[in-house]
Design an enzyme around this catalytic site. Structure first.
Site, PDB file in Angstrom:
ATOM      1  N   HIS A  81      19.802  16.360 -20.291  1.00  0.00           N
ATOM      2  CA  HIS A  81      20.061  16.804 -18.923  1.00  0.00           C
ATOM      3  C   HIS A  81      21.257  16.057 -18.352  1.00  0.00           C
ATOM      4  CE1 HIS A  81      18.649  18.833 -15.236  1.00  0.00           C
ATOM      5  NE2 HIS A  81      19.289  17.837 -14.643  1.00  0.00           N
ATOM      6  N   ASP A 160       9.909  21.585  -6.981  1.00  0.00           N
ATOM      7  CA  ASP A 160      11.318  21.173  -7.053  1.00  0.00           C
ATOM      8  C   ASP A 160      12.232  22.302  -6.592  1.00  0.00           C
ATOM      9  OD1 ASP A 160      13.540  19.361  -7.876  1.00  0.00           O
ATOM     10  OD2 ASP A 160      13.981  21.052  -9.190  1.00  0.00           O
ATOM     11  N   ARG A 167      17.307  20.550   0.010  1.00  0.00           N
ATOM     12  CA  ARG A 167      18.187  19.368  -0.067  1.00  0.00           C
ATOM     13  C   ARG A 167      19.644  19.790  -0.086  1.00  0.00           C
ATOM     14  NH1 ARG A 167      16.697  16.857  -5.374  1.00  0.00           N
ATOM     15  NH2 ARG A 167      18.492  15.543  -4.979  1.00  0.00           N
ATOM     16  N   SER A 182      13.359  14.956  -9.189  1.00  0.00           N
ATOM     17  CA  SER A 182      13.719  16.342  -9.469  1.00  0.00           C
ATOM     18  C   SER A 182      14.007  16.547 -10.962  1.00  0.00           C
ATOM     19  CB  SER A 182      14.948  16.699  -8.621  1.00  0.00           C
ATOM     20  OG  SER A 182      15.554  17.868  -9.054  1.00  0.00           O
ATOM     21  N   LYS A 186      11.155  18.122 -14.110  1.00  0.00           N
ATOM     22  CA  LYS A 186      11.491  19.325 -14.892  1.00  0.00           C
ATOM     23  C   LYS A 186      11.521  19.020 -16.393  1.00  0.00           C
ATOM     24  CE  LYS A 186      15.029  20.110 -12.351  1.00  0.00           C
ATOM     25  NZ  LYS A 186      15.953  20.348 -11.273  1.00  0.00           N
TER      26      LYS A 186
HETATM   27  N1  URA Z   1      19.923  17.906 -11.006  1.00  0.00           N
HETATM   28  C1  URA Z   1      18.646  18.213 -10.677  1.00  0.00           C
HETATM   29  O1  URA Z   1      17.973  18.938 -11.393  1.00  0.00           O
HETATM   30  N2  URA Z   1      18.148  17.688  -9.550  1.00  0.00           N
HETATM   31  C2  URA Z   1      18.841  16.903  -8.726  1.00  0.00           C
HETATM   32  O2  URA Z   1      18.320  16.466  -7.737  1.00  0.00           O
HETATM   33  C3  URA Z   1      20.166  16.604  -9.081  1.00  0.00           C
HETATM   34  C4  URA Z   1      20.699  17.117 -10.230  1.00  0.00           C
END
Ligand code: URA
Length: 408
Positions: A81, A160, A167, A182, A186
């Site tokens: 990620h 999220d 946000r 967040s 995931k």
């Molecule tokens: N990527 C995400 O999935 N969440 C965030 O808060 C920032 C970057």
């Protein structure tokens, strides 16, 4: 009352599990309103969260939806990620590299929002490419070709989705605890065995300083440890765009150039090799430098390119139809010198103006528009050289060279 919880966080006090349930689950169930959640998130941005709050809220996020079980797919599943950046097309490149080395890749990606691009928008720019797969389709595809890249489904961490969208429009994206919750919720709900994080800092990233990126990376590694997931991270610079292309189709083309012809911007190639090597190293428990030789080999031999074509074909994309249909304008340097800076943030904002990203969650994007850089930081350029091409649609947005490049 919700306002008492908001006030408590505003005063910098820590919250009980019951209070966290009330605000977050209340928001998920539409009992807490957007304006209350916005105020609460701003208080978190200003005053932070302690570890207990962070771990508890991560758990709330994960359990707000489905948790995937990928154990039917043989092998160690390593997910990657990126915290997001300008011109970041690394997922398009490293997923087929890693899969070509027989490490299964099941990658869930997001759409771009604000200045940072999203892998789903890049893949969707390939005519016909289907990003929306069911759980059964994901498992079948992973077993058959060893690579899947699709959108995060609505039932995965729905909390999220709701909080992230809020946000983004309330100036509360840049909070280390909120970013960590967040991302890690995931990744854990996505079912991977191990997680590699590309944590970016700089002008075009969510966190500006290297120390903040390190703090974020360590926090995410601690969350991973709680869930018994091995987490590794790479800290990378996002002061200049990554690679030469910014914009969805242009970025897919840049990824293809690396995979097919092994031609690439050196910074992009270096980061891709580093990330892919770490994924392979984690999957096989081998040293990164050994993994990196194998990574280079699958690029060189074309195996990674063929894996990318397999992915596109399986998800119904037609790579032959991938072309950029836009008007084009060259930006010419008015002076000679060394390129000291290429400002990622300005290019991110400009690419949105061109139409390659969204300013709100429902706006349409144009896959054809974007920027192709002809230089990188450190290059020596002469007056009259082309600095970049702009691919635009109807109207050419004004481009002031000095806002985008520092040349000395
Ligand atoms: N990527 C995400 O999935 N969440 C965030 O808060 C920032 C970057």
């Amino acid at each position: 009352m919700i306002v008492d919880i908001i006030n408590k966080k505003r005063r910098g006090e820590s919250l009980t599990h019951e209070e966290l349930d009330k605000i977050f689950l209340g928001y998920l169930n539409d009992e807490v309103f957007d304006y209350q959640m916005s105020a609460f998130l701003m208080a978190v941005c200003l005053n932070g969260m302690n570890d207990d709050e962070i771990f508890y809220v991560t758990d709330l996020f994960i359990n707000s939806g489905k948790v995937l079980d990928l154990s039917d797919i043989e092998g160690v599943k390593v997910d990657k990620h990126s915290t997001g950046g300008i011109g970041d097309k690394t997922t398009l490149i490293i997923s087929p590299i890693v899969a070509a080395l027989n490490v299964p890749v099941v990658k869930f990606s997001g759409r771009g929002l604000g200045i940072t691009g999203g892998t789903i928008d890049k893949l969707s720019s390939i005519p016909g490419f289907n990003c929306n797969l069911s759980y059964d389709e994901i498992i079948k595809q992973a077993k058959e070709i060893g690579i899947v890249n699709c959108a995060v489904s609505d039932d995965l961490v729905p909390l999220d989705k709701k909080v992230y969208a809020l946000r983004d429009v309330t100036g509360t994206s840049e909070s280390i605890p909120l970013i960590a919750i967040s991302i890690m919720s995931k990744k854990i709900a996505g079912g991977a065995d191990k997680i590699l994080l590309d944590v970016k800092y700089g002008d075009g990233a969510l966190v500006k300083k290297k120390e903040e990126a390190l703090e974020l990376a360590n926090l995410m590694a601690n969350i991973g440890e709680k869930y018994k997931k091995e987490v590794r991270y790479v800290i990378s610079d996002m002061n200049a765009p990554l690679g030469y292309a910014i914009g969805n189709r242009l970025e897919v083309m840049e990824a293809l150039l690396l995979l097919r012809d092994n031609k690439a911007n050196p910074n992009l190639k270096k980061l891709c090799v580093e990330l892919a090597s770490n994924m392979v190293s984690m999957a096989w428990n081998i040293p990164v430098d050994v993994a990196s030789l194998q990574v280079e080999e699958v690029i060189e031999s074309g195996k990674a390119y063929r894996k990318f074509l397999d992915l596109v074909k399986y998800q119904k994309g037609d790579i032959e139809k991938l072309k950029v249909e836009a008007k084009q304008k060259d930006i010419i340097s008015t002076k000679s010198g060394i390129i000291k800076e290429i400002k990622a943030l300005e290019f991110g904002k400009y690419s949105i103006e061109l139409g390659s990203g969204r300013m709100d969650k429902d706006s349409d994007i144009n896959p054809n528009v974007g920027i192709y850089l002809h230089c990188k930081v450190g290059d020596n350029i002469k007056q009259g050289d082309v600095l970049c091409n702009i691919f635009y649609d109807k109207k050419f947005p004004e481009f002031d060279i000095d806002k985008f490049f520092v040349i000395k």
